[in-house]
Every structure is written in structure tokens, then in C-alpha cells.
Write a protein that holds these residues in place. Structure first.
Motif, PDB file in Angstrom:
ATOM      1  N   ASP A 166       0.741  -1.333  -0.074  1.00 16.31           N
ATOM      2  CA  ASP A 166       0.131  -0.008   0.001  1.00 16.31           C
ATOM      3  C   ASP A 166       0.853   1.289   0.108  1.00 16.31           C
ATOM      4  O   ASP A 166       0.390   2.385   0.042  1.00 16.31           O
ATOM      5  N   ASP A 167       2.144   0.893  -0.047  1.00 16.38           N
ATOM      6  CA  ASP A 167       3.006   2.400   0.178  1.00 16.38           C
ATOM      7  C   ASP A 167       3.541   2.781  -1.172  1.00 16.38           C
ATOM      8  O   ASP A 167       4.722   2.725  -1.614  1.00 16.38           O
ATOM      9  N   THR A 213       2.514   6.082  -4.260  1.00 15.73           N
ATOM     10  CA  THR A 213       2.047   7.170  -4.365  1.00 15.73           C
ATOM     11  C   THR A 213       1.339   7.149  -5.724  1.00 15.73           C
ATOM     12  O   THR A 213       1.501   7.678  -6.706  1.00 15.73           O
ATOM     13  N   HIS A 266      -1.807   4.196   0.090  1.00 16.96           N
ATOM     14  CA  HIS A 266      -1.962   4.607   1.617  1.00 16.96           C
ATOM     15  C   HIS A 266      -3.403   5.076   1.792  1.00 16.96           C
ATOM     16  O   HIS A 266      -3.861   5.907   2.532  1.00 16.96           O
ATOM     17  N   ASN A 267      -4.232   3.876   1.472  1.00 15.16           N
ATOM     18  CA  ASN A 267      -5.621   4.090   1.540  1.00 15.16           C
ATOM     19  C   ASN A 267      -5.818   2.993   2.833  1.00 15.16           C
ATOM     20  O   ASN A 267      -7.029   2.647   3.278  1.00 15.16           O
TER      21      ASN A 267
END
Length: 262
Positions: free
Chosen positions: A88-89, A91, A96-97
Motif C-alpha cells: 500500500d506504500d 504514490t 496509502h488507503n
């Protein structure tokens, strides 16, 4: 204009895509270049190939811009070169959700989704996939023995990407490639396993109606991440696009994943 004129126009457009490697002296198409047979060209509606190459679509145009090289050695390839699986890391859309990328894609591509409790609205417990690769409908039920029926495919396989330019990308950029929704589709597990790390020269979806969209997505991903194609791969993609010369490219917006379903 004679009825054979559209065929000639399509041959010109495809010759431009394939570059000099597909042509001999004087621009004569060499034997063995499948994409430019009269049979294939004749399938294309004349309204799709009007004067010159004005109707050449975004996918063919982007394909023409991709460089052609041989495969680099697979030396040092490992899945870890692209970061933690389903990170999830990143951009990117969905980054980042709070949900892993695989769950994001399953929520996007499954229908009738039922979420697993206490997963912050992230993890599908069940759903139905209208599988683009086989044209069938597949029931997804999360579990050790059942989850594999639906898998998330890297449309441009990571091993293929590694051998065609990804070795030169930064670690961050490789992690983005592995988790970019543009490069991810939920698909039938058996079809995904059959594909392995193949490119368009070695594998295409059994569902022929999806092939244009499939190769267009590969072109979009390779253009976005500065990857190249082999000569055989580029010929195979052009062969598919010969039947849909106006094919568009998928967009980040069209590939976006939904927010967690809280």
C-alpha cells in the motif's frame, strides 16, 4: 477508391508501427510478418482506415513509440525486486488507503462483493468475476482452497518487465509498477497460471473479444514505465491491433480502485 484501398492503408499504418524490421528494401513487407496479410487487413472496416493513417488510434500510435530490443538477462530477478507484495506504500491511485493492493483490485473488478468483517472495508470475502480472459463468470470465495479461482494478474508480468527495462528503474518505481492499478486485472486463476510471465508473443487471452483491450493495456504500461518490447512481441501486438486500429489506451482514471467500503 477501390475496395482494396483500405487494405493498402492498413499495411502502411502497420509498417510504420513495426518499423524497418518488418520491411525489406523499398518497404516491401517480408514474409512471416503475420500482421499484414491481406486476410487480416480485409477484416478491418474501411471506415476505420480512411485516407492515410488519420484513423490510427492511440494504442497503435503508442505502440509505434516503444523501442524494440532483445531480452536482457533474467539475472538477479526476484519478486522482492519490486518491493513487498501488494504494498500500500505507493504514490498511486489507492496508495496509502489502508488496504493491500490485491484487495483494492478485487473490490474494483468483482461484482456483488461481500466484505470480510473487521477488515476496515478492505477485504472481499466473496463476489462474482466477469472474467475478461476467458469470458466466463467465476464465483470468488475467500479461503485457502478457493481464493486461487480468482487471481490478480500483472498484465505486464514482473519477470517480463525485469528483462525489458525494469532493471534500470529505481526501487520506488518498480514498486509502483507492481502495484499500479493500470497493470492489474482480476482474472481466472487457471488463465493467469497458463500465462505465467509470457508476453503477447507467447500468450493472449482465450477470450478473443478482449485481446485488443489486453494488448492496449500492455502498451500503456510499457509506455508509462519506459519498458521496451522484443521484435516478436511488437509484431504480435500489432497483429491484434490490426483488427481494431482505432483502439484506445486505458487510463489511470478508468483503472482507478474504489475507496474502502466502510
Amino acid at each position: 477508391m477501390s475496395r482494396r484501398a483500405p487494405t493498402a492503408v492498413l499495411l502502411v499504418a502497420l509498417s510504420a508501427v513495426l518499423g524497418a524490421g518488418a520491411c525489406g528494401p523499398g518497404g516491401v513487407i517480408q514474409p512471416g510478418t503475420r500482421v499484414i496479410t491481406s486476410v487480416d487487413a480485409a477484416r478491418t472496416n474501411s471506415t476505420d482506415v480512411k485516407a492515410g493513417t488519420e484513423r490510427t488510434g492511440p494504442a497503435l500510435s503508442a505502440l509505434a513509440s516503444l523501442p524494440v530490443k532483445g531480452r536482457a538477462p533474467k539475472t538477479r530477478y526476484a519478486r522482492s525486486q519490486f518491493g513487498p507484495a501488494w504494498s500500500d506504500d505507493v504514490t498511486l491511485d489507492g496508495g496509502h488507503n489502508g488496504c493491500d493492493t490485491r484487495s483494492d483490485v478485487l473490490r474494483r473488478d468483482l461484482q456483488r462483493v461481500v466484505l470480510k468483517p473487521r477488515t476496515r472495508g478492505c477485504v472481499p470475502a466473496s463476489g462474482v468475476l466477469a472474467d475478461p480472459y476467458t469470458g466466463t463468470r467465476i464465483l470468488f470465495v475467500r479461503g485457502l482452497r478457493t481464493s486461487s479461482a480468482v487471481q490478480v494478474d500483472h498484465v505486464v508480468a514482473l519477470s517480463d518487465a525485469w528483462q525489458k527495462g525494469a532493471q534500470k528503474l529505481t526501487a520506488t518505481r518498480r514498486r509502483e509498477l507492481a502495484n499500479d492499478p493500470l497493470n492489474l486485472l482480476a482474472a481466472a486463476g487457471r488463465a493467469n497460471m497458463s500465462k505465467g510471465d509470457g508476453d503477447a508473443a507467447t500468450w493472449l487471452p482465450p477470450n478473443r473479444t478482449f485481446r485488443c483491450a489486453y494488448v492496449a493495456r500492455q502498451v500503456a504500461v510499457k509506455a508509462k514505465y519506459d519498458l521496451w518490447m522484443t521484435a516478436a512481441e511488437k509484431v504480435a501486438v500489432a497483429n491484434v491491433l490490426a483488427s481494431c486500429p482505432g483502439q484506445s489506451l486505458p487510463t489511470a482514471t478508468g483503472s482507478a480502485v474504489p475507496a474502502p467500503l466502510l
